[in-house]
Motif scaffolding. Structure first.
Motif, PDB file in Angstrom:
ATOM      1  N   ASP A 111      31.392  18.389  34.989  1.00  0.00           N
ATOM      2  CA  ASP A 111      30.811  17.254  35.727  1.00  0.00           C
ATOM      3  C   ASP A 111      31.725  16.802  36.860  1.00  0.00           C
ATOM      4  N   SER A 112      33.033  16.852  36.640  1.00  0.00           N
ATOM      5  CA  SER A 112      33.987  16.468  37.688  1.00  0.00           C
ATOM      6  C   SER A 112      33.890  17.418  38.874  1.00  0.00           C
ATOM      7  N   HIS A 113      33.747  18.720  38.598  1.00  0.00           N
ATOM      8  CA  HIS A 113      33.601  19.691  39.688  1.00  0.00           C
ATOM      9  C   HIS A 113      32.276  19.489  40.424  1.00  0.00           C
ATOM     10  N   LYS A 114      31.226  19.138  39.692  1.00  0.00           N
ATOM     11  CA  LYS A 114      29.932  18.862  40.344  1.00  0.00           C
ATOM     12  C   LYS A 114      30.047  17.675  41.308  1.00  0.00           C
ATOM     13  N   ILE A 115      30.771  16.638  40.893  1.00  0.00           N
ATOM     14  CA  ILE A 115      30.969  15.463  41.755  1.00  0.00           C
ATOM     15  C   ILE A 115      31.747  15.858  43.006  1.00  0.00           C
ATOM     16  N   PRO A 173      38.862  13.938  36.851  1.00  0.00           N
ATOM     17  CA  PRO A 173      39.441  14.711  35.734  1.00  0.00           C
ATOM     18  C   PRO A 173      38.959  16.164  35.777  1.00  0.00           C
ATOM     19  N   LEU A 174      39.399  16.900  36.793  1.00  0.00           N
ATOM     20  CA  LEU A 174      38.921  18.267  37.020  1.00  0.00           C
ATOM     21  C   LEU A 174      39.339  19.212  35.899  1.00  0.00           C
ATOM     22  N   SER A 175      40.410  18.871  35.179  1.00  0.00           N
ATOM     23  CA  SER A 175      40.846  19.697  34.051  1.00  0.00           C
ATOM     24  C   SER A 175      40.357  19.127  32.723  1.00  0.00           C
ATOM     25  N   GLY A 176      39.430  18.162  32.784  1.00  0.00           N
ATOM     26  CA  GLY A 176      38.913  17.546  31.560  1.00  0.00           C
ATOM     27  C   GLY A 176      39.875  16.570  30.927  1.00  0.00           C
ATOM     28  N   ASN A 177      40.899  16.148  31.682  1.00  0.00           N
ATOM     29  CA  ASN A 177      41.942  15.260  31.139  1.00  0.00           C
ATOM     30  C   ASN A 177      41.594  13.783  31.315  1.00  0.00           C
TER      31      ASN A 177
END
Length: 525
Positions: A111-115, A173-177
């Motif tokens: 989802d962060s990459h989509k944003i 949070p591109l790494s899911g962090n």
């Protein structure tokens, strides 16, 4: 692929992403922009493949396998067998937790990459140097940098009329962090995060999804039967007729329940969290850059106030050796004494420990600025961006692509529009005075959104080709007292285009020819 291998593969890839920082330096240069865009798209494709593999291996419901392991119900079970089952259960529970956590991080990263990609696609597009055809970055990538006319020469254009905020990309949070980033918020950052999250979670009025009924009827042998029945949403107005059609005219409904779904403005948990984190982190960056200038203008003695908080910070975590470390009352008393003594020495307080009136006033002003302005910066920005996005896009465009807001609703109902009733005028003034962010104070944004959605329905079958950015500006101009120049500046649009769309609005709402009037009547029906 084995489960442990897939978990390790995902963890290693997320670690690679975390170590690869995002830079927006010279992002208006096409090579820099293209490299960042392609990198994010490639990452998203890989993350999506990881998620598909996890779904195929049951990572969405990792705890179901635990039902197979446990103590048998027989009375002759030995203690050794109970212990063995308990150890197995613990091992499988640990594995299930690791599956759940890694899938959660992968979803957040997706989802962060989509944003991020959505913001970049809104920011720029390319134009063929031969036939001047425009392509979005997604189209440019799919066509492998080749125009339909055969040319491979393109010019990069920045779409300043579109809604984007590239500054939030490094804070996603591109790494899911997302858990790590949430733990790093300042005190006002945590409050701001809750506010933004509540805005994005604003639910619409419940829509009936299914209907549950408990019915009683007589079977073939004339025996009374009680049965639970479930019907779809298409029977919300005629559920009784449908039940009688299936089970006979003498059926009785003993219980009835409507199950409603309440979609939020951003209808995905991970997308909401990622957006809230990014906007709050960006808000904190803005605050760090402007707070000194603001406080210097408002306070009696800026340096004195900084020294005041420096002294408090010095002693708040200090513990003397001569006091028992578990005697918290004595430690706190010692700290207060040291702070008071420092204040008296610097003439910040009298000999009784009472702070000077001017210092007290500065403390109250600072607290007021933090509570009323700084805490609301992220909230103000995301409300403005979502409002601007709805006002400057068509209904069809929002159905096809969600731009910088994945999973955003195509249209908002009255309940969801309530979040746009608050206008943070002081925050907007601060942003206009101390930053280069273009934003304006728009009263009754909720009613303007209602007008926009209503106009979309009125113009649904019209052949008029609208400029939707200018159309949004025109609707604000017609339904508010804001000057057209101020609106054009905030929307980066030329005033002549706005005036053209005002004519289009009048043409739709007030048709002059008989043919147009008949057409409008048909639309209303």
């Amino acid at each position: 692929m084995e489960e442990s291998v897939l978990v390790n593969k995902a963890e290693n890839y997320l670690k690679e992403i975390a170590n690869d920082s995002i830079s927006l330096v010279d992002i208006d240069d096409f090579d820099n922009f293209k490299n960042l865009y392609f990198k994010l798209v490639d990452r998203l494709d890989y993350l999506q493949k990881l998620k598909d593999d996890m779904d195929a291996q049951g990572y969405t419901t990792p705890f179901t396998s635990l039902n197979r392991y446990g103590t048998k119900s027989g009375s002759d079970v030995s203690l050794e067998e109970v212990g063995e089952n308990s150890r197995h259960n613990q091992i499988f529970r640990m594995r299930a937790n690791s599956k759940k956590n890694i899938l959660d991080r992968v979803k957040s990263a997706i989802d962060s990459h989509k944003i991020a990609i959505g913001n970049l696609e809104q920011f720029g597009y390319v134009k063929c140097n031969n036939c001047y055809k425009k392509y979005s970055m997604d189209e440019y990538r799919q066509r492998e940098a080749k125009c339909s006319c055969g040319s491979q020469g393109f010019t990069f254009k920045i779409n300043r009329e579109a809604t984007f905020r590239l500054e939030i990309i490094p804070y996603l949070p591109l790494s899911g962090n997302y858990m790590v980033l949430m733990s790093q918020f300042s005190n006002y950052g945590r409050e701001s995060f809750k506010q933004v999250l509540n805005i994005l979670k604003q639910e619409r009025k419940g829509v009936v999804k299914t209907i549950s009924l408990v019915i009683r009827f007589r079977g073939k042998n004339n025996r009374l039967i009680r049965k639970n029945v479930s019907l779809g949403s298409e029977y919300v107005n005629n559920y009784e007729e449908e039940v009688r059609r299936i089970y006979g005219r003498n059926v009785r409904i003993e219980a009835l329940r409507f199950h409603r779904t309440k979609p939020a403005i951003i209808d995905d948990k991970h997308a909401r969290t990622a957006l809230a984190i990014a906007y709050v982190k960006y808000g904190e960056e803005i605050i760090d850059n402007i707070k000194d200038d603001i406080l210097k203008r408002r306070l009696t003695d800026f340096k004195r106030l900084n020294k005041y908080y420096e002294i408090i910070s010095k002693y708040e975590n200090e513990t003397p050796d001569f006091i028992d470390k578990y005697d918290f009352n004595a430690i706190e008393k010692w700290r207060q004494t040291q702070i008071t003594n420092e204040f008296v020495k610097l003439n910040y307080a009298d000999r009784f420990g009472n702070l000077k009136r001017s210092l007290n006033r500065d403390i109250k002003i600072r607290d007021s600025i933090y509570i009323n302005t700084f805490k609301n910066i992220a909230t103000t920005l995301i409300i403005w961006d979502i409002f601007r996005y709805y006002m400057t896009t068509s209904n069809n465009a929002r159905k096809i692509t969600s731009g910088p807001f994945p999973y955003i609703r195509v249209e908002l109902d009255r309940e969801q529009r309530k979040v746009f009733q608050t206008t943070y005028t002081k925050v907007i003034e601060t942003l206009n005075n101390f930053t280069d962010i273009k934003i304006m104070s728009v009263p009754e944004m909720d009613l303007l959104l209602y007008e926009k959605f209503k106009f979309e329905k009125q113009s649904r079958s019209s052949n008029i080709k609208f400029n939707y950015v200018a159309l949004g500006a025109a609707l604000i101009c017609q339904n508010s007292d804001i000057a057209i120049d101020e609106i054009c500046n905030a929307f980066n649009i030329n005033a002549s285009r706005v005036k053209k769309e005002i004519k289009h609005i009048d043409q739709i709402r007030n048709p002059k020819s008989d043919k147009s009037k008949k057409f409008l009547d048909l639309i209303k029906k």
